[in-house]
Design a protein around this motif. Sequence first.
Motif, PDB file in Angstrom:
ATOM      1  N   ARG A 285     -11.632   0.268   6.155  1.00  0.00           N
ATOM      2  CA  ARG A 285     -12.424  -0.975   5.653  1.00  0.00           C
ATOM      3  C   ARG A 285     -11.535  -1.582   4.916  1.00  0.00           C
ATOM      4  N   LEU A 286     -10.815  -0.858   3.992  1.00  0.00           N
ATOM      5  CA  LEU A 286      -9.995  -1.539   2.983  1.00  0.00           C
ATOM      6  C   LEU A 286      -8.852  -2.448   3.563  1.00  0.00           C
ATOM      7  N   LEU A 287      -8.192  -1.807   4.723  1.00  0.00           N
ATOM      8  CA  LEU A 287      -7.262  -2.663   5.266  1.00  0.00           C
ATOM      9  C   LEU A 287      -7.760  -3.822   6.102  1.00  0.00           C
ATOM     10  N   ARG A 288      -9.077  -3.730   6.754  1.00  0.00           N
ATOM     11  CA  ARG A 288      -9.882  -4.766   7.432  1.00  0.00           C
ATOM     12  C   ARG A 288     -10.022  -5.752   6.536  1.00  0.00           C
ATOM     13  N   GLU A 289     -10.339  -5.678   5.457  1.00  0.00           N
ATOM     14  CA  GLU A 289     -10.651  -6.437   4.523  1.00  0.00           C
ATOM     15  C   GLU A 289      -9.500  -7.514   4.101  1.00  0.00           C
ATOM     16  N   CYS A 290      -8.245  -6.439   4.002  1.00  0.00           N
ATOM     17  CA  CYS A 290      -7.050  -7.193   3.493  1.00  0.00           C
ATOM     18  C   CYS A 290      -6.264  -7.793   4.682  1.00  0.00           C
ATOM     19  N   ASP A 291      -6.818  -7.473   5.984  1.00  0.00           N
ATOM     20  CA  ASP A 291      -6.242  -8.040   7.166  1.00  0.00           C
ATOM     21  C   ASP A 291      -4.773  -7.612   7.152  1.00  0.00           C
ATOM     22  N   VAL A 292      -4.414  -6.153   7.090  1.00  0.00           N
ATOM     23  CA  VAL A 292      -3.228  -5.757   7.205  1.00  0.00           C
ATOM     24  C   VAL A 292      -3.011  -4.470   7.945  1.00  0.00           C
ATOM     25  N   ALA A 293      -1.812  -4.378   8.682  1.00  0.00           N
ATOM     26  CA  ALA A 293      -1.742  -3.332   9.662  1.00  0.00           C
ATOM     27  C   ALA A 293      -0.868  -2.465   8.925  1.00  0.00           C
ATOM     28  N   ALA A 294      -1.169  -0.957   8.888  1.00  0.00           N
ATOM     29  CA  ALA A 294      -0.358  -0.080   8.083  1.00  0.00           C
ATOM     30  C   ALA A 294       0.249   0.958   9.351  1.00  0.00           C
ATOM     31  N   THR A 295       0.861   2.036   8.525  1.00  0.00           N
ATOM     32  CA  THR A 295       1.461   3.051   9.492  1.00  0.00           C
ATOM     33  C   THR A 295       0.731   4.415   8.966  1.00  0.00           C
ATOM     34  N   TRP A 296       0.417   4.988   9.660  1.00  0.00           N
ATOM     35  CA  TRP A 296      -0.678   5.969   9.104  1.00  0.00           C
ATOM     36  C   TRP A 296       0.051   7.441   9.596  1.00  0.00           C
ATOM     37  N   CYS A 297       0.670   8.239   8.586  1.00  0.00           N
ATOM     38  CA  CYS A 297       1.387   9.149   8.721  1.00  0.00           C
ATOM     39  C   CYS A 297       0.405  10.538   8.731  1.00  0.00           C
ATOM     40  N   ASP A 484       5.617 -11.106   4.925  1.00  0.00           N
ATOM     41  CA  ASP A 484       4.897 -10.562   5.970  1.00  0.00           C
ATOM     42  C   ASP A 484       4.562  -8.957   6.087  1.00  0.00           C
ATOM     43  N   PHE A 485       3.336  -8.792   6.436  1.00  0.00           N
ATOM     44  CA  PHE A 485       3.066  -7.230   6.679  1.00  0.00           C
ATOM     45  C   PHE A 485       3.446  -6.807   7.921  1.00  0.00           C
ATOM     46  N   TRP A 486       4.484  -5.924   8.106  1.00  0.00           N
ATOM     47  CA  TRP A 486       4.672  -5.151   9.213  1.00  0.00           C
ATOM     48  C   TRP A 486       4.370  -3.805   9.351  1.00  0.00           C
ATOM     49  N   THR A 487       4.277  -3.019  10.320  1.00  0.00           N
ATOM     50  CA  THR A 487       4.245  -1.379  10.343  1.00  0.00           C
ATOM     51  C   THR A 487       5.749  -1.064  10.371  1.00  0.00           C
ATOM     52  N   GLY A 488       6.134   0.333  10.271  1.00  0.00           N
ATOM     53  CA  GLY A 488       7.331   1.017  10.481  1.00  0.00           C
ATOM     54  C   GLY A 488       7.668   0.585  11.928  1.00  0.00           C
ATOM     55  N   GLU A 489       6.798   0.996  12.876  1.00  0.00           N
ATOM     56  CA  GLU A 489       7.140   0.554  14.360  1.00  0.00           C
ATOM     57  C   GLU A 489       7.853  -0.721  14.483  1.00  0.00           C
ATOM     58  N   GLN A 490       6.996  -1.819  14.026  1.00  0.00           N
ATOM     59  CA  GLN A 490       7.601  -2.937  14.074  1.00  0.00           C
ATOM     60  C   GLN A 490       8.903  -3.492  13.489  1.00  0.00           C
ATOM     61  N   ILE A 491       8.930  -2.807  12.259  1.00  0.00           N
ATOM     62  CA  ILE A 491      10.366  -2.923  11.782  1.00  0.00           C
ATOM     63  C   ILE A 491      11.609  -2.340  12.649  1.00  0.00           C
TER      64      ILE A 491
END
Length: 558
Positions: A285-297, A484-491
């Motif tokens: 929910r929080l990431l949706r609100e912030c509109d950010v994709a994250a890397t979930w370990c 710009d917010f990127w995931t580890g995979e994108q980097i």
Amino acid sequence: MKMADVAVLLDREEARKRWSRGENAFGGELFEILSHGGIPHRRVFDPKELGKPDVLLVALAGREAVPLLKDVAERGGEVFVFGSFPEMAGALGAEEKMIEGAGYAYTEEENRPPLRFLRACRWRVSSSAPCSARGGLYGGNHDGPFHGPLFHRFAIGSGGITHWAVDLPGTVVGLQQGTRPVERDGFPAPDGTAGIDDGILKADDGFEMDWEVDRARTETGERYFAHPYADLWKETLIGSLLKAATARGLTLPFVDYWPAGVSQVAMISLDSDWNLDDSAETTLRLLRECDVAATWCLIEPGYSPGIYPKVAAEGHELAFHYNAYEPDGGAWGREAFLRQLEWLRRAIGTERVVSNKNHYTRYEGWGELFRWCEEFGIRSDQTRGPSKKGNIGFLFGTCHPYFPIARADEENRFYDVLEISFLTQDVNLGRLADESVIVPFLEGVRRVRGVAHFLFHPIHLHREKPVRGALRRVVEEARGRNFDFWTGEQIDDWERRRRRIRLAGVDEEGRPLVSGSAGCEDAAIMVPGPRGREERGGTGLRHGVRCKAWSRSRANRV
Ligand SMILES: [Zn+2]
């Protein structure tokens, strides 16, 4: 405008001698520095095959190479040598004196702090030598004993040889990866803010910063390592290289760190410790609100199966959280790594897992973890970060992705694993730093255009309102600074793609000539402009040099 021919020499024969004695030849780190810098270069392993480079960086060479290197300078080339090279010192009428311990170097570049070095060798030059000196080296702390200039340049023929007293590649490796394998606890912070001597071997047991000199305080008194020294050394080197090329009337186009339109990158990774489903829902929910994709370990035994499709559907990356922490049921070893990774692949229903971070930043030795990553298909790691409150920030001197180098037992090869270190864990969690660190971290990363990587645990985001507030603040402050917010995979994907671009030169209108860049349509190519020339729009300062930016669509394909 002719493109400079840049070469890096690592004499393979000389390296073999070192490896047979168990000594490292970390000069090869220059390959990694230039590759990440996007600088076109030739790699030369036999001094007889040097050709006629305009700029030559010497990673390693022995006595036989000395006349050949002087020859490069005679013909107008610029030769950079680093740290100790007694045969060359002798040939130039200088005398070597190793500097004991670490110190700080003044580069005479604008707005650059004194740079920490780990290894250096001073040259004492006879007064009759045709030589100029710049910069300075100080031992201990910034105002310790003066050891001499940072640079000596010897004019030879129509070119020159520049001695960098600092072993730049060795210093970069030492800062980023430590100076020895992690086999025992590190020394804790004297002020009690970072008890890394906790009997658990971790990445931060092998760091090379100074607790007193290298930490700054935020306005609330939080202490953090303030300078990405390794990145600043790389910038110093590349800036010198670009200036040596342009001083010869040559140009040197290079691939920018990020795609056209991206200034720098921020990243949020999430370690699933405790695996509470509700904490995953809160985080989603929080990431949706912030509109950010994250890397979930994800750590074994993981969330309920229904969580993963939801996480993936919102554009997040599903990644590995390897548990080698014995009190939490983990084990350090190849078999444990593989078994847990196989569990993850079954749990999330895909073979494709790009990133890993070790639980508790548990780490041992030098390259074991990277070898397991290579063997089992993990392309990127993010274990090298702080585990305590008082050792956050640029603990390893870098916020740029890099391929780690192996030690002499593996002939100083590069591991095929992209390391992306992080700055801190769980901002605003009571026992960790408060949010006053966010802005200084972002400003520090922006200065070198790296990755501002913040780690959070969903369990703390779920339970602690201030931690949720910190994540929101990271996003807001980062966006306000053009991250710009990127995931580890994108980097990882981008870094590997951009390294495949081949630059063949520059045409009459100054457009870069690009070959071998399929899949890199979004890249930006930088072309250093002649000094003083006014350029309209599309320019940027890179490594202290004014450059014109070309997007791939406007560059010439060959
Ligand atoms: Zn963990």
